[in-house]
Design a protein around this motif. Structure first.
Motif: not given
Length: 518
Positions: A108-137
């Motif tokens: 967050n700019g000064s310290s690490w947060g987490g780990w937090e679980s976001l659930g799901g049961i996945i069978t691949s690596n994750i793809s992550a992308v941001c399209w604006g401030p404070n937005r993640i898909d």
């Protein structure tokens, strides 16, 4: 001089062929077990993430003047990590846990947060992308082989939502503008398939054809412009692109690649593509706005995909895993590839009075070659000779007394041993493998004091795998340092804490200036 040390740290070791794998790459150390995820959130700032041998997440960063880390961020991850940044001094890292759910840590700019679980049961690596401030898909494959989506809207997580389809491998997501997403996968027919978010609804799936044999690399260099790269059935690189109104390609960019490709764009209408070749080296093609350049080889022998990031126009940073499982770095500064070290050769001859007991000569030599390659020095094995310890002139030298073992002050026994220089030129280094090495202060792993114009070192049979490199480092003019991460540690090379041991810039300068490396 290398001391036996008070404690011996033993590491699992895989013997590699004697070759020069990391010439003109900078070693960033570590022992990593995944591809690297690299991200930049500001000019001259880079953050790298990888999994360690304990399955935890590890972090190494460049702050504009020096490298920090490795730091452990804990966890127990079972996939490659993926990192994104949506603003200055903000990082979000995702990985699959042992429960197959997605887990998240954030800076967050000064310290690490987490780990937090976001659930799901996945069978691949994750793809992550941001399209604006404070937005993640986030996108990943589920147990039904469909694509699933989870998103952060700035205050809460949404999803998982199913986007359907059935695919193999890992998804890749890109964004070319606010609230616009494009996702690409390889389908069960091995063609490339596409879904997109136009700001209000999902389109697709559409088939973009092709016969793929790799995951997809995709990037955007401007509004409504997308470029995709894959490996084809002939192991060549293929390219498909969206020009804002229609798809072009597939075009063949040739080559024979053995990894997933990686792509980055540092400016409008500029693309750089990287992949591993059949020689294990990194290869590069680039689009300058009007035509393709390359292929060019960037050397190395890599055991991962290439991770590439750009933090400014005409600036590229590449990160790979080497044959020793450390992380290596190469960069483009706008005019040349770094590290810009000279390519020099050092010839070393081995004379054996007693065979090593803990590590073979080949193993020691391989370690020396790998470490010295970082300095731009190729170590050539000139000859190997077994000296007859039954001879009266040789027998007493098998347990060699080096007296004070100080530079420029060899003992009488070292002078006598140095007479055995068969096949060695004046600027070649001769290393004598002895049963034991001692000095006025006690037992040693090795010693590198030698007579004028007879560069030599002695190494004991009980030496560490790094003693040979350490002593030859002394021959080239290096001195001890009180740092157990460094090759020239004064505390004994058995006590090196973060293998492979490091050489720093000033040591490289000294080694290259020696009249023994040419």
């Amino acid at each position: 001089m290398d001391f036996p040390g008070s404690g011996r740290l033993w590491f699992t070791y895989l013997l590699k062929p004697i070759k020069m794998p990391h010439l003109n790459w900078e070693s960033l150390g570590g022992v990593i077990t995944t591809n690297i995820s690299s991200v930049s959130w500001s000019a001259n700032r880079i953050d790298n993430f990888a999994r360690g041998t304990d399955n935890a997440l590890y972090h190494r960063w460049w702050n504009g003047s020096s490298w920090g880390g490795w730091e452990s961020l804990g966890g127990f991850i079972t996939s490659e990590p993926v990192a994104v940044s949506w603003g200055a001094n903000r990082l979000d890292v995702f990985a699959k846990g042992t429960d197959n759910a997605v887990h998240h840590r954030w800076w967050n700019g000064s310290s690490w947060g987490g780990w937090e679980s976001l659930g799901g049961i996945i069978t691949s690596n994750i793809s992550a992308v941001c399209w604006g401030p404070n937005r993640i898909d986030l996108f990943a494959k589920g147990t039904d082989n469909a694509l699933y989506h989870k998103w952060w809207n700035g205050s809460a997580w949404g999803g998982w939502e199913s986007l359907g389809g059935a695919f193999v491998g890992d998804p890749v997501a890109v964004s070319w503008g606010g609230n616009r997403l494009d996702i690409f996968v390889r389908g069960t027919d091995n063609a490339m398939h596409h879904r997109w978010w136009n700001g209000s609804s999902w389109g697709g799936w559409e088939s973009l054809g092709g016969i793929l044999t790799s995951n997809i690399a995709a990037d955007c260099w401007g509004a409504n412009r997308i470029d995709c790269f894959v490996r084809g059935t002939d192991n060549g690189l293929y390219h498909k692109w969206w020009n804002g109104s229609s798809w072009g390609g597939w075009e063949s960019l040739g080559g024979v690649i053995t990894s997933d490709p990686s792509v980055v764009s540092w400016s409008g209408n500029r693309l750089d593509v990287f992949a591993k070749g059949t020689d294990g080296a990194v290869w590069h093609r680039w689009w300058n706005g009007s035509s393709w350049g390359g292929w060019e080889t960037l050397g190395g022998v890599i055991t991962s995909e290439v991770s590439v990031t750009s933090w400014a126009p005409n600036r590229l940073d590449l990160f790979v895993r080497g044959t020793n499982n450390a992380m290596f770095h190469k960069w483009w500064n706008g005019s040349a590839w770094g590290p810009g070290v000279a390519n020099q050769t050092l010839t070393v001859h081995i004379k054996i009075l007693a065979n090593p007991t803990n590590f073979t000569v080949d193993e020691m030599f391989t370690q020396m070659r790998n470490i010295f390659a970082v300095a731009g020095i190729e170590v050539v094995r000139g000859s190997t000779e077994i000296l007859n310890v039954a001879l009266p002139a040789i027998a007493p030298l098998n347990d060699i007394d080096t007296a004070s073992c100080t530079r420029g002050n060899p003992s009488a026994e070292q002078i006598a041993l140095s007479n055995n220089r068969n096949n060695a030129a004046a600027n070649h280094v001769v290393v004598y493998m002895c049963r034991s090495v001692s000095s006025d202060s006690g037992s040693l792993n090795g010693c590198a004091s030698f007579p004028t114009n007879r560069p030599m070192a002695v190494v004991a049979s009980y030496a560490s795998r790094y003693t040979l490199a350490h002593e030859v480092g002394h021959v080239l003019g290096l001195s001890h340092v009180n740092d157990n991460n460094r090759l020239m540690t004064s505390n004994g090379t058995y006590n090196i804490t973060n293998p492979p041991p490091d050489l720093v810039a000033s040591e490289v300068t000294t080694m290259l200036a020696s009249n023994l490396s040419v």
